[in-house]
Enzyme design. Structure first.
Site, mmCIF file in Angstrom:
data_model
loop_
_atom_site.group_PDB
_atom_site.id
_atom_site.type_symbol
_atom_site.label_atom_id
_atom_site.label_comp_id
_atom_site.label_asym_id
_atom_site.label_seq_id
_atom_site.Cartn_x
_atom_site.Cartn_y
_atom_site.Cartn_z
ATOM 1 N N SER A 24 0.847 -1.188 0.000
ATOM 2 C CA SER A 24 0.000 0.000 0.000
ATOM 3 C C SER A 24 0.884 1.241 0.000
ATOM 4 O O SER A 24 2.005 1.212 0.515
ATOM 5 C CB SER A 24 -0.840 -0.010 1.274
ATOM 6 O OG SER A 24 -1.349 1.276 1.527
ATOM 7 N N SER A 25 0.341 2.339 -0.520
ATOM 8 C CA SER A 25 1.132 3.578 -0.521
ATOM 9 C C SER A 25 1.290 4.150 0.892
ATOM 10 O O SER A 25 2.117 5.038 1.111
ATOM 11 C CB SER A 25 0.492 4.622 -1.439
ATOM 12 O OG SER A 25 -0.832 4.880 -1.040
ATOM 13 N N CYS A 26 0.531 3.623 1.871
ATOM 14 C CA CYS A 26 0.676 4.153 3.236
ATOM 15 C C CYS A 26 1.926 3.631 3.930
ATOM 16 O O CYS A 26 2.216 4.016 5.052
ATOM 17 C CB CYS A 26 -0.566 3.869 4.063
ATOM 18 S SG CYS A 26 -0.748 2.156 4.482
ATOM 19 N N TYR A 49 -1.381 -0.758 10.007
ATOM 20 C CA TYR A 49 -1.520 -1.395 8.690
ATOM 21 C C TYR A 49 -0.220 -1.257 7.895
ATOM 22 O O TYR A 49 0.250 -2.206 7.269
ATOM 23 C CB TYR A 49 -2.681 -0.716 7.951
ATOM 24 C CG TYR A 49 -2.963 -1.258 6.579
ATOM 25 C CD1 TYR A 49 -3.575 -2.501 6.408
ATOM 26 C CD2 TYR A 49 -2.651 -0.526 5.432
ATOM 27 C CE1 TYR A 49 -3.849 -2.994 5.147
ATOM 28 C CE2 TYR A 49 -2.926 -1.011 4.166
ATOM 29 C CZ TYR A 49 -3.525 -2.240 4.026
ATOM 30 O OH TYR A 49 -3.801 -2.735 2.773
ATOM 31 N N LYS A 73 2.278 -4.144 6.336
ATOM 32 C CA LYS A 73 2.610 -4.223 4.910
ATOM 33 C C LYS A 73 4.130 -4.126 4.691
ATOM 34 O O LYS A 73 4.672 -4.784 3.794
ATOM 35 C CB LYS A 73 1.883 -3.113 4.139
ATOM 36 C CG LYS A 73 0.388 -3.372 4.001
ATOM 37 C CD LYS A 73 0.135 -4.580 3.114
ATOM 38 C CE LYS A 73 -1.315 -4.894 2.887
ATOM 39 N NZ LYS A 73 -1.517 -6.112 2.087
ATOM 40 N N HIS A 125 -13.105 3.464 2.553
ATOM 41 C CA HIS A 125 -12.232 4.560 2.135
ATOM 42 C C HIS A 125 -13.094 5.698 1.571
ATOM 43 O O HIS A 125 -14.290 5.537 1.329
ATOM 44 C CB HIS A 125 -11.232 4.072 1.084
ATOM 45 C CG HIS A 125 -10.138 3.264 1.667
ATOM 46 N ND1 HIS A 125 -10.143 1.893 1.671
ATOM 47 C CD2 HIS A 125 -8.990 3.637 2.283
ATOM 48 C CE1 HIS A 125 -9.046 1.463 2.263
ATOM 49 N NE2 HIS A 125 -8.325 2.489 2.646
HETATM 50 P P1 GDP Z 1 -6.339 7.361 3.793
HETATM 51 O O1 GDP Z 1 -5.926 7.582 2.377
HETATM 52 O O2 GDP Z 1 -5.602 6.272 4.476
HETATM 53 O O3 GDP Z 1 -6.296 8.644 4.599
HETATM 54 O O4 GDP Z 1 -7.850 6.810 3.790
HETATM 55 P P2 GDP Z 1 -9.325 7.321 3.440
HETATM 56 O O5 GDP Z 1 -9.642 7.007 2.039
HETATM 57 O O6 GDP Z 1 -10.215 6.712 4.483
HETATM 58 O O7 GDP Z 1 -9.338 8.909 3.658
HETATM 59 C C1 GDP Z 1 -8.779 9.790 2.738
HETATM 60 C C2 GDP Z 1 -9.159 11.225 3.098
HETATM 61 O O8 GDP Z 1 -10.540 11.432 2.818
HETATM 62 C C3 GDP Z 1 -8.947 11.616 4.563
HETATM 63 O O9 GDP Z 1 -8.440 12.935 4.593
HETATM 64 C C4 GDP Z 1 -10.366 11.588 5.119
HETATM 65 O O10 GDP Z 1 -10.549 12.435 6.242
HETATM 66 C C5 GDP Z 1 -11.146 12.099 3.917
HETATM 67 N N1 GDP Z 1 -12.597 11.791 3.954
HETATM 68 C C6 GDP Z 1 -13.582 12.712 3.733
HETATM 69 N N2 GDP Z 1 -14.780 12.141 3.882
HETATM 70 C C7 GDP Z 1 -14.578 10.836 4.160
HETATM 71 C C8 GDP Z 1 -15.460 9.749 4.414
HETATM 72 O O11 GDP Z 1 -16.699 9.874 4.432
HETATM 73 N N3 GDP Z 1 -14.867 8.527 4.650
HETATM 74 C C9 GDP Z 1 -13.511 8.359 4.644
HETATM 75 N N4 GDP Z 1 -13.006 7.127 4.842
HETATM 76 N N5 GDP Z 1 -12.661 9.391 4.440
HETATM 77 C C10 GDP Z 1 -13.184 10.613 4.201
#
Ligand code: GDP
Length: 295
Positions: A94-96, A123, A127, A166
């Site tokens: 993963s890119s994280c 996580y 990974k 996500h």
């Molecule tokens: P990340 O890439 O590991 O941070 O995973 P996410 O896809 O869960 O979140 C990406 C970004 O989208 C973060 O800055 C979240 O705060 C934002 N975000 C905005 N609205 C939402 C939502 O409804 N769900 C999630 N999962 N993230 C959200």
């Protein structure tokens, strides 16, 4: 999501010798069950797409499960692949795995060059351990176990649960439900400022096939589309595709996570691969899938 996309791709290319098991048939966290499966079936090529995954909130709330289950799954599968003479294995990371403040776009060399983003550290550590185990099998036993690091993925069979998904899947559901209810407002987490890169899972599966055919190195390789977008712009794009024309509201009690996560895909491009699905089309296709399957 990833496993089913890879199976679709392989089947469309004419492979008819695929070995698959879903979670109810084989628990990959169960060491003896995995050992038995490999000893009986003796696969030649293995793709490790299975993992416990989730969005920013799930990762932040359940670090024990994300660390433990992912270590169990990958340790069991990778060791069994070694013990049963698997010819090539592709581990998906993963890119994280990269540091929170890595240079952008993030080159593969940024690995372990700084502290991780706390919201998905568990996580990421799992990974990193998985790709290091693949490298260890390569160095110690000459096994061709390669590791690819995909960016944020989306597509059919994504998780659309608002607590654990996500961002892209969550926003498709939120925009759809807001449209149906004729709401005035849709609430997005965080400030909208973070930037993320999104790759349709069908593009990932085409990259996986290419890597299995052409990439033969213990060094990790990034898989992304090479472009990122702010969460604000993504929210507007999704509302536009879904047809919700209300306002966006920002819930800043929710974390932003890492400020930016754009992969440097120079290595992958040099192998002749590029994505085929533009973000807007990918969102439209995923929304169609969501309407057909989840409502
Ligand atoms: P990340 O890439 O590991 O941070 O995973 P996410 O896809 O869960 O979140 C990406 C970004 O989208 C973060 O800055 C979240 O705060 C934002 N975000 C905005 N609205 C939402 C939502 O409804 N769900 C999630 N999962 N993230 C959200």
């Amino acid at each position: 999501m990833v496993g089913s996309a890879i199976v679709r791709r392989l089947e469309s290319e004419g492979f008819n010798n695929l070995l698959t098991r879903d979670h109810s048939q084989l628990d990959l966290a169960n060491e003896s069950a995995v050992a038995k499966f490999f000893a009986e079936e003796r696969p030649t090529i293995v793709i490790v797409a299975a993992a416990k995954v989730g969005g920013i909130k799930a990762n932040d709330d359940f670090p024990v499960e994300f660390l433990l289950e992912n270590l169990q799954i990958q340790n069991n599968v990778i060791r069994s692949a070694y013990e049963n003479d698997v010819r090539k294995l592709l581990f998906l990371g993963s890119s994280c795995i990269y540091p929170k403040f890595a240079p952008q776009p993030i080159p593969e060399t940024a690995l372990l060059s700084g502290p991780l983003e706390p919201t998905n550290e568990a996580y990421a550590i799992a990974k990193i351990a998985g790709m290091k185990l693949c490298q260890a099998y390569w160095h110690e036993f000459g096994r061709h176990f390669i590791s690819a690091m995909p960016t944020n993925l989306y597509g059919p069979n994504d998780n659309f649960d608002l607590e654990t998904s996500h961002v892209l899947a969550a926003l498709i559901r939120k925009a759809h439900e807001a449209k149906v209810r004729k709401d005035q407002k849709l609430t997005v987490w965080g400030t909208g400022k973070p930037r993320r890169e999104f790759l349709h899972v069908d593009d990932l599966s085409s990259a996986c096939l290419l890597l299995l055919e052409k990439y033969d190195s213990p060094e990790i390789i990034n898989v992304g589309c090479g472009e990122d977008i702010s969460i604000r712009k993504l929210s507007e794009l999704i509302c536009d595709v879904v047809g919700f024309d209300g306002e966006l509201a920002w819930d800043t009690s929710k974390p932003d996570g890492t400020p930016r996560k754009l992969l440097d895909v120079t290595k992958l491009r040099a192998l002749g691969w590029k994505p085929a699905i533009p973000l807007r089309d990918g969102i439209a296709r995923t929304y169609e899938w969501f309407r057909a399957n989840s409502v």
